[in-house]
Design an enzyme around this catalytic site. Structure first.
Site, mmCIF file in Angstrom:
data_model
loop_
_atom_site.group_PDB
_atom_site.id
_atom_site.type_symbol
_atom_site.label_atom_id
_atom_site.label_comp_id
_atom_site.label_asym_id
_atom_site.label_seq_id
_atom_site.Cartn_x
_atom_site.Cartn_y
_atom_site.Cartn_z
ATOM 1 N N ASP A 13 0.791 -1.238 0.000
ATOM 2 C CA ASP A 13 0.000 0.000 0.000
ATOM 3 C C ASP A 13 0.820 1.283 0.000
ATOM 4 O OD1 ASP A 13 0.918 0.108 2.642
ATOM 5 O OD2 ASP A 13 -0.944 -0.702 3.464
ATOM 6 N N HIS B 166 6.341 -8.077 -1.081
ATOM 7 C CA HIS B 166 5.271 -8.467 -2.007
ATOM 8 C C HIS B 166 4.999 -7.394 -3.059
ATOM 9 C CE1 HIS B 166 3.694 -11.494 1.229
ATOM 10 N NE2 HIS B 166 4.763 -11.909 0.600
ATOM 11 N N CYS C 25 9.650 -3.430 -14.674
ATOM 12 C CA CYS C 25 9.998 -3.927 -16.010
ATOM 13 C C CYS C 25 10.327 -5.411 -15.912
ATOM 14 C CB CYS C 25 11.187 -3.154 -16.577
ATOM 15 S SG CYS C 25 11.774 -3.887 -18.123
ATOM 16 N N CYS D 171 14.368 0.355 -21.470
ATOM 17 C CA CYS D 171 15.196 -0.729 -22.044
ATOM 18 C C CYS D 171 14.426 -1.482 -23.132
ATOM 19 C CB CYS D 171 15.640 -1.690 -20.943
ATOM 20 S SG CYS D 171 14.331 -2.830 -20.426
ATOM 21 N N GLY E 260 1.394 -6.755 13.152
ATOM 22 C CA GLY E 260 0.194 -6.879 12.318
ATOM 23 C C GLY E 260 0.270 -7.890 11.207
ATOM 24 N N ASN F 109 0.197 -7.111 18.118
ATOM 25 C CA ASN F 109 -0.980 -7.634 17.413
ATOM 26 C C ASN F 109 -2.119 -7.725 18.441
ATOM 27 O OD1 ASN F 109 -2.807 -9.359 15.897
ATOM 28 N ND2 ASN F 109 -1.039 -10.036 14.697
HETATM 29 P P1 OAD Z 1 -3.434 -11.068 7.379
HETATM 30 O O1 OAD Z 1 -4.739 -10.508 6.941
HETATM 31 O O2 OAD Z 1 -3.177 -12.511 7.149
HETATM 32 O O3 OAD Z 1 -3.223 -10.807 8.951
HETATM 33 C C1 OAD Z 1 -3.415 -9.539 9.523
HETATM 34 C C2 OAD Z 1 -2.924 -9.586 10.957
HETATM 35 O O4 OAD Z 1 -3.033 -8.266 11.482
HETATM 36 C C3 OAD Z 1 -3.737 -10.498 11.882
HETATM 37 O O5 OAD Z 1 -2.860 -11.271 12.687
HETATM 38 C C4 OAD Z 1 -4.531 -9.512 12.751
HETATM 39 O O6 OAD Z 1 -4.769 -10.008 14.065
HETATM 40 C C5 OAD Z 1 -3.586 -8.337 12.794
HETATM 41 N N1 OAD Z 1 -4.227 -7.035 13.038
HETATM 42 C C6 OAD Z 1 -5.478 -6.633 12.713
HETATM 43 N N2 OAD Z 1 -5.678 -5.359 13.075
HETATM 44 C C7 OAD Z 1 -4.515 -4.927 13.637
HETATM 45 C C8 OAD Z 1 -4.069 -3.682 14.190
HETATM 46 N N3 OAD Z 1 -4.878 -2.620 14.232
HETATM 47 N N4 OAD Z 1 -2.809 -3.615 14.673
HETATM 48 C C9 OAD Z 1 -1.972 -4.686 14.620
HETATM 49 N N5 OAD Z 1 -2.333 -5.873 14.101
HETATM 50 C C10 OAD Z 1 -3.574 -5.986 13.605
HETATM 51 O O7 OAD Z 1 -2.315 -10.144 6.694
HETATM 52 P P2 OAD Z 1 -0.774 -10.474 6.438
HETATM 53 O O8 OAD Z 1 -0.196 -11.298 7.521
HETATM 54 O O9 OAD Z 1 -0.101 -9.195 6.121
HETATM 55 O O10 OAD Z 1 0.262 -11.546 0.207
HETATM 56 O O11 OAD Z 1 -0.884 -11.333 5.122
HETATM 57 C C11 OAD Z 1 0.289 -11.776 4.504
HETATM 58 C C12 OAD Z 1 0.095 -11.861 3.028
HETATM 59 O O12 OAD Z 1 -1.111 -12.609 2.749
HETATM 60 C C13 OAD Z 1 -0.177 -10.554 2.332
HETATM 61 O O13 OAD Z 1 1.002 -9.783 2.110
HETATM 62 C C14 OAD Z 1 -0.778 -11.002 1.041
HETATM 63 C C15 OAD Z 1 -1.718 -12.082 1.529
HETATM 64 O O14 OAD Z 1 -1.890 -13.142 0.670
HETATM 65 C C16 OAD Z 1 0.192 -11.431 -1.126
HETATM 66 O O15 OAD Z 1 -0.711 -10.859 -1.676
HETATM 67 C C17 OAD Z 1 1.337 -12.067 -1.868
#
Ligand code: OAD
Length: 280
Positions: free
Chosen positions: A107, A122, A130, A174, A211, A237
């Protein structure tokens, strides 16, 4: 239960501190997380929408749905602004308490908050990459906003959607073709960014895990690697995650609540303690 003060003390007396962030840090910027109720994958299953063949099939057979998906994802990220958690990490970097951020988020909010050392595992939804030379560049925000508006307002045909999208993928200097700089399911992580992230894990003394659910590999293996190399893990978290059993310290709460308080305590620790006068 560790206190925030104990963790601040650890950060202020240790060598190198690195943060690994996930979708939770952007939750209070109104960017939904991926998993859990209200997560992106609830409305748009990743088997289709984070998967190259799924995206092609949707474009072919459900162009309207594809336009909705693109408008929602880009619209959300274009509207989002950094929250106090992003700014707190920037403040920690400026104060010399944070070496780098390794993020799974696409983001751009760490950079928008002013953080300098950001490693994107990611990719970044606002950048193009490119496919020949790997050069990355930010897309034109105004053009993206225009695309989101037209996708929302009109019922576009498949051809119109393709025509609109093709404007965003110019050729690189390129001569190579550009694509969105995001990692889809089944694709490898950008090698340059993953190598940098591994180096950060090898040399850090404290890893702040903020998070993330720890559900997606190889990003989820980084805390384990850092720990094996001797780092202490601090998880921030509101819920426990699959990384919690590895954590030395678990600060349960929202990042936008905990991190600004951490900065306040770190500032206090930075103040020179008042000189004691001669005892009477
Ligand atoms: P998730 O959606 O799997 O997990 C989000 C985490 O944030 C959870 O453990 C929540 O408890 C926590 N959370 C929620 N609100 C919060 C807050 N206000 N403060 C702190 N923590 C909070 O997201 P990611 O772990 O980032 O990849 O997911 C990993 C990857 O899964 C992403 O980068 C994406 C997805 O598939 C790709 O797209 C390649």
């Amino acid at each position: 239960m560790p206190t925030l003060e104990q963790v601040a003390q650890l950060i202020s007396t240790t060598g190198k501190v690195v943060a690994l962030t996930g979708a939770g840090i952007s939750e209070e910027s109104a960017v939904p997380t991926f998993r859990g109720s209200g997560g992106i994958w609830e409305s748009y299953p990743p088997t289709i929408y984070a998967n190259p063949p799924g995206l092609v099939m949707t474009l072919l057979w459900r162009p309207r749905r594809m336009a909705d998906f693109i408008a929602e994802v880009f619209g959300t990220i274009l509207r989002a602004e950094p929250n106090p958690a992003h700014y707190a990490l920037t403040a920690m970097e400026e104060m010399g308490f944070l070496n780098s951020i390794v993020t799974q988020n696409i983001d751009n909010l760490h950079q928008a908050a002013g953080s300098k050392e950001v490693i994107e595992l990611h990719g970044n939804l606002l950048k193009l990459r490119c496919m020949r030379c790997g050069h990355r560049k930010l897309m034109d925000r105004r053009k993206l906003e225009h695309m989101v508006c037209s996708f929302k307002r009109h019922s576009l045909s498949r051809l119109q959607i393709l025509r609109e999208l093709s404007r965003f993928f110019p050729k690189c200097d390129c001569g190579g073709r550009c694509r969105l700089d995001v990692v889809l399911f089944g694709e490898s992580l950008p090698q340059d960014q993953f190598s940098l992230a591994c180096k950060e894990m090898e040399h850090c003394d404290v890893l702040l895990v903020i998070g993330t659910s720890g559900a997606v590999y190889p990003a989820a293996s980084l805390p384990c690697y850092a720990r094996a190399k001797g780092a202490k893990l601090v998880e921030i978290n509101p819920q426990s995650s699959s990384l919690s059993p590895l954590s030395d310290y678990l600060l349960m709460g929202k990042a936008a609540f905990i991190l600004p308080r951490m900065v306040t305590v770190l500032r206090q620790l930075q103040q020179p303690s008042p000189q004691r006068g001669p005892s009477a």
